[in-house]
Design a protein around this motif. Structure first.
Motif, PDB file in Angstrom:
ATOM      1  N   ALA A 191      -4.359  14.880   5.470  1.00 21.42           N
ATOM      2  CA  ALA A 191      -5.750  14.743   5.072  1.00 21.42           C
ATOM      3  C   ALA A 191      -6.880  14.065   6.010  1.00 21.42           C
ATOM      4  N   GLY A 192      -8.125  14.824   5.980  1.00 22.12           N
ATOM      5  CA  GLY A 192      -8.667  14.223   7.149  1.00 22.12           C
ATOM      6  C   GLY A 192      -9.839  13.257   6.393  1.00 22.12           C
ATOM      7  N   ALA A 193      -9.549  13.072   5.222  1.00 23.00           N
ATOM      8  CA  ALA A 193     -10.007  11.588   4.192  1.00 23.00           C
ATOM      9  C   ALA A 193      -9.603  10.292   4.548  1.00 23.00           C
ATOM     10  N   ILE A 194      -8.099  10.506   5.296  1.00 28.43           N
ATOM     11  CA  ILE A 194      -6.528   9.220   5.674  1.00 28.43           C
ATOM     12  C   ILE A 194      -7.360   8.878   6.475  1.00 28.43           C
ATOM     13  N   LYS A 195      -7.682  10.620   7.369  1.00 32.42           N
ATOM     14  CA  LYS A 195      -7.682   9.419   8.887  1.00 32.42           C
ATOM     15  C   LYS A 195      -8.919   9.314   9.349  1.00 32.42           C
ATOM     16  N   ASP A 196     -10.091   9.401   8.039  1.00 32.06           N
ATOM     17  CA  ASP A 196     -11.012   8.387   8.140  1.00 32.06           C
ATOM     18  C   ASP A 196     -11.074   7.438   7.527  1.00 32.06           C
ATOM     19  N   LEU A 197     -10.389   6.705   6.129  1.00 30.75           N
ATOM     20  CA  LEU A 197     -10.031   5.534   6.116  1.00 30.75           C
ATOM     21  C   LEU A 197      -9.342   4.738   7.001  1.00 30.75           C
TER      22      LEU A 197
ATOM     23  N   ILE B 195       0.868  -0.823   0.285  1.00 30.52           N
ATOM     24  CA  ILE B 195      -0.244  -0.315   0.472  1.00 30.52           C
ATOM     25  C   ILE B 195       1.096   1.229  -0.028  1.00 30.52           C
ATOM     26  N   VAL B 196       0.426   2.235  -0.608  1.00 26.94           N
ATOM     27  CA  VAL B 196       1.184   3.384  -0.751  1.00 26.94           C
ATOM     28  C   VAL B 196      -0.394   4.287  -0.195  1.00 26.94           C
ATOM     29  N   ILE B 197       0.123   5.322   0.271  1.00 27.15           N
ATOM     30  CA  ILE B 197      -0.904   6.158   0.640  1.00 27.15           C
ATOM     31  C   ILE B 197      -0.070   7.949   0.446  1.00 27.15           C
ATOM     32  N   CYS B 198      -0.642   8.317  -1.127  1.00 28.74           N
ATOM     33  CA  CYS B 198      -0.133   9.961  -0.526  1.00 28.74           C
ATOM     34  C   CYS B 198      -1.098  10.892  -0.164  1.00 28.74           C
ATOM     35  N   SER B 199      -1.186  11.652   0.645  1.00 30.98           N
ATOM     36  CA  SER B 199      -2.050  13.061   1.114  1.00 30.98           C
ATOM     37  C   SER B 199      -1.325  14.067   1.030  1.00 30.98           C
ATOM     38  N   PRO B 200      -2.022  15.049   1.428  1.00 35.89           N
ATOM     39  CA  PRO B 200      -1.656  16.284   1.404  1.00 35.89           C
ATOM     40  C   PRO B 200      -1.136  17.046   2.618  1.00 35.89           C
ATOM     41  N   GLU B 201      -0.823  17.546   2.999  1.00 37.16           N
ATOM     42  CA  GLU B 201      -0.048  17.984   4.303  1.00 37.16           C
ATOM     43  C   GLU B 201      -0.804  19.425   4.792  1.00 37.16           C
TER      44      GLU B 201
END
Length: 81
Positions: free
Chosen positions: A65-71, A53-59
């Motif tokens: 990002a809130g969407a990554i935290k939600d995931l 898994i690779v996770i790409c998120s803005p900082e």
């Protein structure tokens, strides 16, 4: 063939471009298949069904990002073991 899941969230489109560049690099360089998915559309089953898994998120002020935290919040219980 290995399956690489690239999860991302992007508001401006920049992080999406990053995720797609990573996907192209995986497909062109390694004996693997990359799949890009928005964090909001990713499930625990998607995460279980891949080899990496690779996770790409803005900082945002030093935080993801809130969407990554939600995931992470949505999938934690099912994936913790």
């Amino acid at each position: 063939m290995a399956k690489i899941l690239i999860i991302y969230h992007s508001q401006s489109g920049n992080t999406e471009m990053l995720a797609k560049s990573v996907s192209k690099g995986v497909d062109d360089t390694y004996n693997a298949h990359a799949v890009c998915k928005l964090a909001a559309h990713t499930t625990a089953l998607d995460m279980k069904d891949c080899d990496a898994i690779v996770i790409c998120s803005p900082e945002y002020f030093g935080y993801m990002a809130g969407a990554i935290k939600d995931l992470f919040d949505r999938t934690y219980e099912e994936l913790k073991d």
